[in-house]
Write an enzyme that holds these catalytic residues in place. Structure first.
Site, PDB file in Angstrom:
ATOM      1  N   PHE A  57       0.845  -1.183   0.039  1.00 47.12           N
ATOM      2  CA  PHE A  57      -0.039  -0.047   0.047  1.00 47.12           C
ATOM      3  C   PHE A  57       0.752   1.168  -0.043  1.00 47.12           C
ATOM      4  CE2 PHE A  57      -0.023   2.343   4.276  1.00 47.12           C
ATOM      5  CZ  PHE A  57       0.921   1.357   4.642  1.00 47.12           C
ATOM      6  N   LYS A  58       2.351   1.153   0.226  1.00 44.36           N
ATOM      7  CA  LYS A  58       2.783   2.336   0.514  1.00 44.36           C
ATOM      8  C   LYS A  58       3.106   3.024  -1.068  1.00 44.36           C
ATOM      9  CE  LYS A  58       5.252   1.811   4.783  1.00 44.36           C
ATOM     10  NZ  LYS A  58       4.719   0.183   5.219  1.00 44.36           N
ATOM     11  N   ASP A  59       2.844   1.975  -2.057  1.00 44.74           N
ATOM     12  CA  ASP A  59       2.721   2.744  -3.426  1.00 44.74           C
ATOM     13  C   ASP A  59       1.968   3.992  -3.464  1.00 44.74           C
ATOM     14  OD1 ASP A  59       4.796   1.122  -4.565  1.00 44.74           O
ATOM     15  OD2 ASP A  59       3.362  -0.552  -5.076  1.00 44.74           O
TER      16      ASP A  59
END
Ligand SMILES: *Cc1c(COP(=O)(O)O)cnc(C)c1O
Length: 436
Positions: free
Chosen positions: A109-111
């Site tokens: 999810f850090k994208d």
């Protein structure tokens, strides 16, 4: 409405622009930038949200956050390009859902945050003649998302420090095969050494100015803005528009903080449940009202091995520094590695769905919350923060099966690594940074 920010440590420093908050990253006295007032979505937007595409939702929310700070067409373009992948909501059981946040380039999810921050920062630097170097220490996930997020973005380069021999093969490939404006420094030391080196670099005024050093961890408000997008997408994709319970696998509390922002922006939310691993400082804080940071311990869900969650400071401002207010919105549960493994196994057996360890922590936390609250019919949405293949060693050992690698990971195996090995010393890092 133009959103302005204040310094969490020096609240008299207020009226700070979004540009300053994002370009500076961290406020004076190691403070965080906190919004003086959050944007609000309209009733009309919520009423029609189910008919909007992911892209339309992302653009609307970005447009509210960036109003007055970035021209609206640019704001929408940044959001569109940052979130150029899907965010599926999977229904496992009548009231249990998984929000898959791992369809970006590094499968975590850090994208969302890294790609949005990269583009916003680049916009703010455009035409100023200023260039920045993003310096991050990583135990694996943050480094790959940040390097991939900033890849090819003008006026910015990324330097990632990672501990030699302590990141997975896939993580190392993700950080070292990009090239272009990204540099991977393999430090002869552990993660804490890497972090110490980064801190020393930020404290060196001459170097900081010369290189335009900035950080891209979840201290930067730019990342959290993008993380509010998918809470709205999840709500839009529910079969019935009922306020859901959001379950957030948590470490540094950036993701949870973004969810709380979304609620304050007007998103219907019944409750938040934070799931932690053995690093349960936040669980303890909600129970006792006392914040006791301590060194982190290693677990299977290692991206959540955080002993001093920095975004608690932001959450406290949202809840008027009052733990009772926070308890009305948020519950938290600590989950052991044993329970995590059992959950991966039982969900695989029952539904044929493979959870990564972080998402499994979330599923355990939802189960506990349902037991305590006796609210079994509320829709529950567990945020799935990573693709199981990113943690395939532990997942494969549990389910006794080989995971198929997604094409993005498969392709990496044949790419050339560009690694700059450095000694664990400040002089070595300084010399290297000045030469890049
Ligand atoms: C970073 C990360 C988390 C923790 O998120 P926070 O915002 O730090 O609470 C959870 N899962 C994965 C896979 C991560 O990479």
């Amino acid at each position: 409405m133009t959103i302005r920010f204040f310094n969490s440590r020096i609240p008299a420093q207020r009226g700070i622009s979004l540009k300053d908050a994002i370009v500076r990253g961290q406020a004076e006295n190691a403070g965080l930038f906190v919004a003086e007032q959050l944007p609000r979505v309209s009733e009309q937007f919520l009423a029609q949200i189910a008919s909007l595409s992911d892209q339309q939702i992302v653009e609307e929310i970005a447009s509210l956050w960036l109003a007055g700070s970035v021209p609206d067409d640019v704001a929408r373009k940044i959001a569109r390009e940052a979130v150029n992948f899907e965010t599926p909501l999977i229904q496992l059981a009548p009231s249990d859902h998984i929000l898959e946040l791992f369809h970006g380039p590094t499968l975590a999810f850090k994208d969302y945050g890294a790609r949005f921050l990269a583009r916003t920062l680049s916009h703010f630097l455009e035409g100023t003649g200023e260039k920045q170097t993003i310096l991050v220490a990583t135990s694996g996930d943050t480094g790959s998302a940040v390097a991939a997020g900033f890849l090819g973005v003008p006026n910015i380069r990324v330097v990632v420090l990672y501990p030699s021999g302590r990141v997975s093969d896939l993580q190392e490939l993700q950080m070292t095969t990009l090239g272009k404006n990204t540099f991977a420094l393999k430090v002869n030391g552990n993660f804490d050494d890497c972090q110490k080196l980064v801190k020393t670099a930020f404290a060196d005024d001459e170097l900081r100015t010369k290189l335009g050093l900035n950080s891209a961890n979840s201290i930067n408000i730019g990342r959290l803005i993008a993380q509010t997008f998918y809470y709205f997408i999840a709500y839009a994709r529910l079969k019935k528009s009922i306020a859901p319970v959001f379950v957030v696998p948590s470490g540094n509390l950036g993701n949870l903080c973004a969810g709380v922002f979304a609620k304050k922006m007007g998103l219907p939310v019944a409750h938040f449940v934070a799931g932690t691993n053995a690093n349960d400082v936040f669980v303890e804080y909600l129970a006792s009202g006392k914040y006791t940071p301590r060194p982190s311990v290693g677990t299977m869900s290692n991206a959540m091995d955080v002993g001093a969650p920095s975004n608690l400071e932001r959450l406290l401002w949202v809840y008027d520094q009052n733990v009772n207010n926070m308890r009305q919105d948020i519950s938290a549960y600590a989950v052991s590695d044993k329970e995590t493994g059992e959950k991966i196994q039982s969900v695989a057996d029952q539904y044929g769905y493979i959870l990564d360890p972080h998402t499994a922590v979330g599923c355990c936390a939802l189960q506990r919350y349902r037991m305590h609250s006796q609210k079994h019919d509320q829709p529950g949405i567990v945020l799935s923060t990573a693709h199981p293949a990113k943690f395939r060693e532990s997942v494969e050992a549990i389910i006794a099966k080989t995971l198929v690698l997604p094409p993005a990971l498969e392709k990496l195996q044949s790419k050339a690594k560009h690694v700059i090995p450095i000694e664990n010393s400040w002089e070595a890092l300084r010399k290297c940074l000045l030469k890049l």
